[in-house]
Design a protein around this motif. Sequence first.
Motif, PDB file in Angstrom:
ATOM      1  N   CYS A  96       0.594  -1.267   0.190  1.00 23.09           N
ATOM      2  CA  CYS A  96       0.283  -0.452   0.229  1.00 23.09           C
ATOM      3  C   CYS A  96       0.503   1.152   0.280  1.00 23.09           C
TER       4      CYS A  96
ATOM      5  N   HIS B 112      -0.046   3.891   1.212  1.00 22.73           N
ATOM      6  CA  HIS B 112      -0.286   4.714   2.182  1.00 22.73           C
ATOM      7  C   HIS B 112       0.489   4.434   3.254  1.00 22.73           C
ATOM      8  N   LEU B 113       1.190   3.568   4.345  1.00 17.25           N
ATOM      9  CA  LEU B 113       2.170   3.852   4.516  1.00 17.25           C
ATOM     10  C   LEU B 113       2.607   1.442   5.294  1.00 17.25           C
TER      11      LEU B 113
ATOM     12  N   CYS C 187       1.764  -0.895   3.973  1.00 17.07           N
ATOM     13  CA  CYS C 187       0.491  -2.188   4.630  1.00 17.07           C
ATOM     14  C   CYS C 187       0.631  -3.273   3.503  1.00 17.07           C
TER      15      CYS C 187
ATOM     16  N   CYS D 240      -6.115  -2.512   1.131  1.00 15.57           N
ATOM     17  CA  CYS D 240      -5.208  -2.728   1.898  1.00 15.57           C
ATOM     18  C   CYS D 240      -6.441  -2.475   3.459  1.00 15.57           C
TER      19      CYS D 240
ATOM     20  N   CYS E 177      -5.225  -2.410   6.306  1.00 17.73           N
ATOM     21  CA  CYS E 177      -4.251  -1.714   7.689  1.00 17.73           C
ATOM     22  C   CYS E 177      -5.588  -0.363   7.476  1.00 17.73           C
ATOM     23  N   HIS E 178      -5.254   0.307   6.706  1.00 23.34           N
ATOM     24  CA  HIS E 178      -6.583   1.198   6.087  1.00 23.34           C
ATOM     25  C   HIS E 178      -7.592   1.364   5.514  1.00 23.34           C
TER      26      HIS E 178
ATOM     27  N   SER F 245      -7.712   1.126   2.589  1.00 22.02           N
ATOM     28  CA  SER F 245      -7.994   1.301   1.216  1.00 22.02           C
ATOM     29  C   SER F 245      -8.140   0.244   0.140  1.00 22.02           C
TER      30      SER F 245
ATOM     31  N   PRO G 242      -6.799   6.597   2.166  1.00 22.44           N
ATOM     32  CA  PRO G 242      -5.914   7.435   2.393  1.00 22.44           C
ATOM     33  C   PRO G 242      -4.289   7.342   2.228  1.00 22.44           C
TER      34      PRO G 242
HETATM   35  S1  FES Z   1      -1.346   1.205   5.064  1.00 17.69           S
HETATM   36 FE1  FES Z   1      -2.773   0.558   3.479  1.00 17.69          FE
HETATM   37  S2  FES Z   1      -4.119   2.195   3.468  1.00 17.69           S
HETATM   38 FE2  FES Z   1      -3.060   2.552   5.350  1.00 17.69          FE
END
Ligand code: FES
Length: 189
Positions: A119, A121-122, A124, A142, A144-145, A147, A160
């Motif tokens: 991902c 974003h961060l 994952c 994703c 984690c958050h 996406s 995100p």
């Molecule tokens: S790491 Fe994938 S949405 Fe935050």
Amino acid sequence: LSEPSIKRRQLLTRIVKGFTLVGLAGLTYPFIRSLMPDFSEDLSLEVDITDLQPGEHKIIRWRGKNLLVQRRNKMMLDLITSDQVKLKDPSSAESSQPAFAANPFRSRREDIFVTYLYCTHLGCEVVAADSHQREEGTGFICPCHASDYDLAGRVVKGAPAPLNLEIPNYRYLSRSRILLEPAKEESAV
Ligand code: FES
């Protein structure tokens, strides 16, 4: 000692010294070689896609990262071009991919998709969508958050994650064999 005897002794001494140096070099070379990095390491990886049926994928581990190799079916191909309004970066202008993947399918061949699974974003690891989610045009999620990415790894608006999934460098050795290899600028470092 007579002069000829002295010369013989000096000659013998030189020969013995010479053999000793050669012997030492022979013994130490393998040790020194073992401490040097292996510049001949082959960083490329061949992937056989013969057994992939339409709609199926496989996960490949390459250079410490997971990648997905997927054979798209007709429905997936149609969905990729049908609804681009919901995407943040539909033409992948901001995202990271080799030049050959800067197209709506983000791949060399429309039916075969190769992508990293991280991902943007961060970082994952994303999960490939199931068949029901695919019917809605979702390709990756994703955990984690939350996406969502479409079937070409393009992130949807409101997620995100800022960018589309990263695409690795690869080429085809034949219709059924892919070679993953570092990008040129990468291998030149
Ligand atoms: S790491 Fe994938 S949405 Fe935050």
